[in-house]
Motif scaffolding. Structure first.
Motif, PDB file in Angstrom:
ATOM      1  N   LEU A  39      31.949 105.044  85.373  1.00 33.71           N
ATOM      2  CA  LEU A  39      32.420 104.873  83.962  1.00 33.71           C
ATOM      3  C   LEU A  39      31.339 105.339  82.762  1.00 33.71           C
ATOM      4  O   LEU A  39      30.141 104.938  83.112  1.00 33.71           O
ATOM      5  N   ARG A  40      31.783 105.741  82.058  1.00 27.97           N
ATOM      6  CA  ARG A  40      30.932 106.302  80.883  1.00 27.97           C
ATOM      7  C   ARG A  40      31.601 105.867  79.541  1.00 27.97           C
ATOM      8  O   ARG A  40      32.672 106.254  79.295  1.00 27.97           O
ATOM      9  N   TYR A  74      25.555 116.687  80.620  1.00 24.00           N
ATOM     10  CA  TYR A  74      24.346 115.734  80.693  1.00 24.00           C
ATOM     11  C   TYR A  74      24.831 114.746  79.429  1.00 24.00           C
ATOM     12  O   TYR A  74      24.633 115.075  78.389  1.00 24.00           O
ATOM     13  N   LEU A  75      24.814 113.666  80.182  1.00 18.31           N
ATOM     14  CA  LEU A  75      25.397 112.609  79.038  1.00 18.31           C
ATOM     15  C   LEU A  75      24.406 111.311  78.789  1.00 18.31           C
ATOM     16  O   LEU A  75      24.530 110.883  77.723  1.00 18.31           O
ATOM     17  N   VAL A 126      28.132 114.781  84.621  1.00 14.80           N
ATOM     18  CA  VAL A 126      29.565 114.851  85.045  1.00 14.80           C
ATOM     19  C   VAL A 126      29.539 116.337  85.205  1.00 14.80           C
ATOM     20  O   VAL A 126      29.494 116.871  84.161  1.00 14.80           O
ATOM     21  N   PHE A 127      29.779 116.736  86.496  1.00 13.36           N
ATOM     22  CA  PHE A 127      29.564 118.086  86.935  1.00 13.36           C
ATOM     23  C   PHE A 127      30.866 118.983  87.702  1.00 13.36           C
ATOM     24  O   PHE A 127      31.200 117.984  88.612  1.00 13.36           O
ATOM     25  N   MET A 128      31.260 119.797  87.393  1.00 12.48           N
ATOM     26  CA  MET A 128      32.321 120.410  87.905  1.00 12.48           C
ATOM     27  C   MET A 128      31.805 121.305  89.083  1.00 12.48           C
ATOM     28  O   MET A 128      31.341 122.626  88.876  1.00 12.48           O
ATOM     29  N   GLY A 156      30.403 112.870  89.712  1.00  7.95           N
ATOM     30  CA  GLY A 156      29.607 111.729  88.583  1.00  7.95           C
ATOM     31  C   GLY A 156      28.246 111.719  89.344  1.00  7.95           C
ATOM     32  O   GLY A 156      28.358 110.991  90.477  1.00  7.95           O
ATOM     33  N   GLU A 157      27.215 112.166  89.019  1.00 10.95           N
ATOM     34  CA  GLU A 157      25.790 112.083  89.730  1.00 10.95           C
ATOM     35  C   GLU A 157      24.646 111.435  88.792  1.00 10.95           C
ATOM     36  O   GLU A 157      24.906 112.129  87.627  1.00 10.95           O
TER      37      GLU A 157
END
Length: 317
Positions: free
Chosen positions: A109-110, A236-237, A249-251, A284-285
């Motif tokens: 969750l963000r 980068y969050l 979160v990275f694709m 999500g890392e």
């Protein structure tokens, strides 16, 4: 204000508008919003939340109305919980196990909080029972995630993001020696430690070749990740200098055209079938950075059709 840690002006004193998000909602305030969100989620009642008029919500990259999807199916919160927050950016993240109609799953969750209201909600739900059970079997998060860094081990936000970018470039170029790994670094993905772990389930089966038994640098140098052709976008969050945590979160994009890996000292190793079809994976890392070194990595994945969007592109992209 929905946050118990926020400071209110007295009736006699003039109200002073906070200069930054950091002034208005600190670490405890932000993580408090996560607890409030989870409580409302389990109650199936988004009306309990203080939200911005144009709040945006996605689940597994799909824009939805707040109250849809997991809001209707969640039945409880599990035992594994990990929080990370960035008061400077007004963002907070959470990884934890849940129950969905009684079935174990993993939730990432963000939240973005502006003026004590939730303006963005991004969720990734990893719906694999065995993986959720494996994460809970760990008992609790690695202690490194919970320990603030001494001043001597802290680096700037820019340097922390740079270190994580080097990790992703190391994956794309099979160049583990270019990544600033701490010797004790391990990675846990989808509930399983896939480095320095001879008995790990791993991401896929490669027969007698066991990359999960290797250290993370050695694992990256095997060239088994060549089926990943791009990691884009990289969002980068949360960057927390005090805790040394970077969350994003990275694709990951996989064309499905790589049939084998040329492993140094081993030779050609066939790639498993799961990598030989077009797909994208939203990861999500989060990363622990100590003294400019990557100390620990953890996260979850959601498999998507090849070329999927994140749901958070800017208008016109």
């Amino acid at each position: 204000c929905a946050c118990a840690t926020c400071v209110h002006a007295t009736a006699d004193a003039p109200r002073k508008q906070p200069a930054t998000v950091e002034d208005s909602c600190d670490y405890a305030c932000l993580t408090g919003f996560v607890d409030q969100y989870l409580k409302a989620l389990v109650a199936h009642d988004p009306g309990q939340l203080p939200v911005a008029p144009e709040v945006k919500f996605t689940e597994n990259t799909v824009p939805l109305k707040l109250g849809d999807a997991l809001w209707g199916t969640i039945s409880g919160i599990g035992t594994y919980k990990l929080y990370f927050a960035d008061p400077h950016a007004g963002q907070v993240g959470f990884e934890g196990t849940i129950r969905e109609n009684g079935t174990p799953a993993i939730l990432l969750l963000r939240l973005k909080v502006v003026n004590h209201r939730i303006s963005q909600v991004e969720t990734l739900v990893h719906r694999t029972v065995e993986d959720a059970k494996a994460l809970e079997k760990l008992g609790h998060p690695n202690s490194v995630w919970l320990q603030p860094l001494p001043s001597s081990d802290r680096t700037s936000r820019q340097e922390m993001v740079k270190d994580v970018n080097l990790y992703f470039e190391g994956i794309l170029h099979s160049a583990g020696d270019t990544v600033p790994f701490d010797p004790k670094c391990n990675r846990i993905l989808d509930g399983y430690q896939d480095t320095n772990n001879p008995t790990a389930k791993g991401w896929f089966d490669m027969g007698s070749f066991k990359p999960d038994a290797m250290g993370i640098r050695e694992n990256m140098n095997t060239r088994i990740w060549t089926y990943i052709k791009s990691i884009d976008p990289r969002r980068y969050l949360v960057v927390d200098e005090k805790m040394g945590i970077v969350f994003g979160v990275f694709m990951f994009n996989h064309p499905g055209t790589v049939k084998w890996a040329d492993v140094p000292g081993v030779g050609r190793v066939p790639m498993p079938a799961i990598t030989q079809r077009p797909s994208s994976v939203e990861m999500g890392e989060f990363f622990k950075i100590e003294g400019g070194k990557i100390r620990q990595i953890e996260g979850i994945s959601v498999a998507l059709p090849y070329g999927s969007r994140t749901g958070w592109e800017k208008v016109g992209e």
